[in-house]
Design an enzyme around this catalytic site. Structure first.
Site, PDB file in Angstrom:
ATOM      1  N   GLY A 146       0.833  -1.190   0.000  1.00 21.56           N
ATOM      2  CA  GLY A 146       0.000   0.000   0.000  1.00 21.56           C
ATOM      3  C   GLY A 146       0.867   1.240   0.000  1.00 21.56           C
ATOM      4  O   GLY A 146       2.000   1.209   0.499  1.00 21.56           O
TER       5      GLY A 146
ATOM      6  N   GLN B 135       3.418   9.992   0.513  1.00 20.57           N
ATOM      7  CA  GLN B 135       4.667   9.263   0.762  1.00 20.57           C
ATOM      8  C   GLN B 135       5.682   9.456  -0.366  1.00 20.57           C
ATOM      9  O   GLN B 135       6.867   9.176  -0.188  1.00 20.57           O
ATOM     10  CB  GLN B 135       4.389   7.761   0.945  1.00 20.57           C
ATOM     11  CG  GLN B 135       3.618   7.454   2.228  1.00 20.57           C
ATOM     12  CD  GLN B 135       3.393   5.961   2.384  1.00 20.57           C
ATOM     13  OE1 GLN B 135       2.410   5.430   1.894  1.00 20.57           O
ATOM     14  NE2 GLN B 135       4.324   5.286   3.029  1.00 20.57           N
TER      15      GLN B 135
ATOM     16  N   CYS C 178       5.324   0.269   7.447  1.00 22.21           N
ATOM     17  CA  CYS C 178       5.090   1.394   6.534  1.00 22.21           C
ATOM     18  C   CYS C 178       6.374   1.682   5.782  1.00 22.21           C
ATOM     19  O   CYS C 178       7.453   1.706   6.385  1.00 22.21           O
ATOM     20  CB  CYS C 178       4.658   2.619   7.344  1.00 22.21           C
ATOM     21  SG  CYS C 178       4.324   4.078   6.338  1.00 22.21           S
ATOM     22  N   LEU C 179       6.263   1.892   4.480  1.00 24.01           N
ATOM     23  CA  LEU C 179       7.452   2.195   3.676  1.00 24.01           C
ATOM     24  C   LEU C 179       8.122   3.484   4.140  1.00 24.01           C
ATOM     25  O   LEU C 179       9.312   3.680   3.887  1.00 24.01           O
ATOM     26  CB  LEU C 179       7.080   2.302   2.188  1.00 24.01           C
ATOM     27  CG  LEU C 179       6.773   0.964   1.494  1.00 24.01           C
ATOM     28  CD1 LEU C 179       6.200   1.202   0.102  1.00 24.01           C
ATOM     29  CD2 LEU C 179       8.034   0.091   1.410  1.00 24.01           C
TER      30      LEU C 179
ATOM     31  N   HIS D 123      -4.948   2.401   7.309  1.00 22.26           N
ATOM     32  CA  HIS D 123      -3.545   2.847   7.385  1.00 22.26           C
ATOM     33  C   HIS D 123      -3.262   3.905   6.312  1.00 22.26           C
ATOM     34  O   HIS D 123      -2.679   4.959   6.603  1.00 22.26           O
ATOM     35  CB  HIS D 123      -2.624   1.631   7.212  1.00 22.26           C
ATOM     36  CG  HIS D 123      -1.161   1.969   7.165  1.00 22.26           C
ATOM     37  ND1 HIS D 123      -0.264   1.604   8.152  1.00 22.26           N
ATOM     38  CD2 HIS D 123      -0.427   2.626   6.232  1.00 22.26           C
ATOM     39  CE1 HIS D 123       0.944   2.050   7.827  1.00 22.26           C
ATOM     40  NE2 HIS D 123       0.882   2.669   6.666  1.00 22.26           N
ATOM     41  N   GLU D 124      -3.674   3.628   5.074  1.00 22.87           N
ATOM     42  CA  GLU D 124      -3.405   4.568   3.972  1.00 22.87           C
ATOM     43  C   GLU D 124      -4.238   5.832   4.107  1.00 22.87           C
ATOM     44  O   GLU D 124      -3.764   6.931   3.815  1.00 22.87           O
ATOM     45  CB  GLU D 124      -3.663   3.901   2.614  1.00 22.87           C
ATOM     46  CG  GLU D 124      -2.804   2.673   2.316  1.00 22.87           C
ATOM     47  CD  GLU D 124      -1.317   2.895   2.523  1.00 22.87           C
ATOM     48  OE1 GLU D 124      -0.845   4.044   2.447  1.00 22.87           O
ATOM     49  OE2 GLU D 124      -0.611   1.904   2.778  1.00 22.87           O
TER      50      GLU D 124
ATOM     51  N   HIS E 276      -2.619   8.372   6.258  1.00 20.79           N
ATOM     52  CA  HIS E 276      -1.595   9.198   5.588  1.00 20.79           C
ATOM     53  C   HIS E 276      -2.209  10.462   4.988  1.00 20.79           C
ATOM     54  O   HIS E 276      -1.597  11.524   4.995  1.00 20.79           O
ATOM     55  CB  HIS E 276      -0.919   8.402   4.459  1.00 20.79           C
ATOM     56  CG  HIS E 276       0.157   7.455   4.911  1.00 20.79           C
ATOM     57  ND1 HIS E 276       1.323   7.883   5.519  1.00 20.79           N
ATOM     58  CD2 HIS E 276       0.259   6.110   4.822  1.00 20.79           C
ATOM     59  CE1 HIS E 276       2.089   6.832   5.778  1.00 20.79           C
ATOM     60  NE2 HIS E 276       1.465   5.732   5.370  1.00 20.79           N
TER      61      HIS E 276
HETATM   62  C1  QAP Z   1       0.482  -0.420   4.810  1.00 19.10           C
HETATM   63  O1  QAP Z   1       2.660  -1.092   4.275  1.00 19.10           O
HETATM   64  C2  QAP Z   1      -0.085  -1.598   5.507  1.00 19.10           C
HETATM   65  O2  QAP Z   1       9.379  -1.587   6.970  1.00 19.10           O
HETATM   66  C3  QAP Z   1       1.424  -0.793   3.693  1.00 19.10           C
HETATM   67  O3  QAP Z   1      11.350  -2.500   5.366  1.00 19.10           O
HETATM   68  C4  QAP Z   1       0.442  -2.017   6.730  1.00 19.10           C
HETATM   69  O4  QAP Z   1       3.464  -1.822   2.325  1.00 19.10           O
HETATM   70  C5  QAP Z   1      -1.137  -2.298   4.978  1.00 19.10           C
HETATM   71  C6  QAP Z   1       7.418  -2.296   3.977  1.00 19.10           C
HETATM   72  C7  QAP Z   1      -0.091  -3.110   7.386  1.00 19.10           C
HETATM   73  C8  QAP Z   1      -1.665  -3.382   5.633  1.00 19.10           C
HETATM   74  C9  QAP Z   1      -1.142  -3.799   6.833  1.00 19.10           C
HETATM   75  C10 QAP Z   1       7.745  -1.902   5.254  1.00 19.10           C
HETATM   76  C11 QAP Z   1       8.422  -2.761   3.149  1.00 19.10           C
HETATM   77  C12 QAP Z   1       6.057  -2.211   3.449  1.00 19.10           C
HETATM   78  C13 QAP Z   1       9.057  -1.978   5.706  1.00 19.10           C
HETATM   79  C14 QAP Z   1       3.673  -1.575   3.498  1.00 19.10           C
HETATM   80  C15 QAP Z   1      10.067  -2.449   4.861  1.00 19.10           C
HETATM   81  C16 QAP Z   1       9.746  -2.841   3.596  1.00 19.10           C
HETATM   82  C17 QAP Z   1       4.995  -1.722   4.121  1.00 19.10           C
HETATM   83 CO    CO Z   2       2.255   3.823   5.502  1.00 20.17          CO
END
Ligand code: QAP
Ligand code: CO
Length: 172
Positions: free
Chosen positions: A45, A50, A95-96, A137-138, A141
């Site tokens: 996501g 971001q 979270c990215l 979550h999104e 943001h």
């Molecule tokens: C949001 O999160 C989300 O720390 C999206 O090193 C969170 O794509 C949606 C990511 C929880 C549903 C459930 C995080 C990749 C990606 C990191 C992400 C990393 C590499 C997070």
């Molecule tokens: Co995020």
């Protein structure tokens, strides 16, 4: 095209994003770039802020029952408005924009929202489970909130401490 991702504590991540009112080809190209960036970074996501653009747009691409992240399942959500939130669930989020940190967050279990697609057409979506988590979550943001603001006080203190340690190791 892969764009640069803003990382905590960049202050732009704490700003409220504005409604989209132009559904033109430039918006479509930007959404395509968001997708390329999310896939390149290994995410499921991403919100527009971001990658530095404060507009109310987000994308979500969860893996299917065969563990495939199929672009055919990509959700592009513009100007979302939650019209129903029910129940509670706990999910370990990441979270990215906060790389390497994961923590449990309490969210609504069932949500219903209205949103527009890249052409400006309106839709209604009902979700539960991981999709409901991702949508909340999104959407956070878009309002300038990160999941680390929704963890407990002690976990947040621990995060701040770990983050300070990490940032001292990073060369400027
Ligand atoms: C949001 O999160 C989300 O720390 C999206 O090193 C969170 O794509 C949606 C990511 C929880 C549903 C459930 C995080 C990749 C990606 C990191 C992400 C990393 C590499 C997070
Ligand atoms: Co995020």
């Amino acid at each position: 095209m892969v764009l640069e991702i803003l990382e905590y504590p960049d202050k732009r991540l704490f700003e409220r994003s504005v409604e989209v009112d132009k559904f033109d080809t430039e918006l479509g190209e930007f959404l395509d770039n968001m997708y390329d960036t999310m896939i390149f970074k290994g995410g499921i996501g991403l919100a527009a802020i971001q990658v530095g653009r404060p507009i109310r747009a987000l994308i979500i691409n969860l893996v299917n029952e065969n563990e495939i992240q199929d672009k055919g399942d990509l959700l592009e959500i513009i100007n979302p408005k939650f019209i129903k939130k029910d129940g509670e669930q706990l999910y370990q989020e990441g979270c990215l924009s906060v790389p390497g940190y994961y923590e449990d967050v309490k969210r609504a279990a069932n949500v219903t929202l209205e949103y527009q697609d890249r052409f400006g057409a309106s839709h209604t979506l009902e979700a539960d489970g991981l999709l409901a988590v991702a949508l909340q979550h999104e959407n956070d943001h878009l309002d300038g909130h990160l999941f680390i603001e929704r963890i407990g006080f002690n976990k947040r203190k621990k995060f701040d401490k770990e983050y300070k340690k990490k940032s001292k190791q990073k060369p400027l």
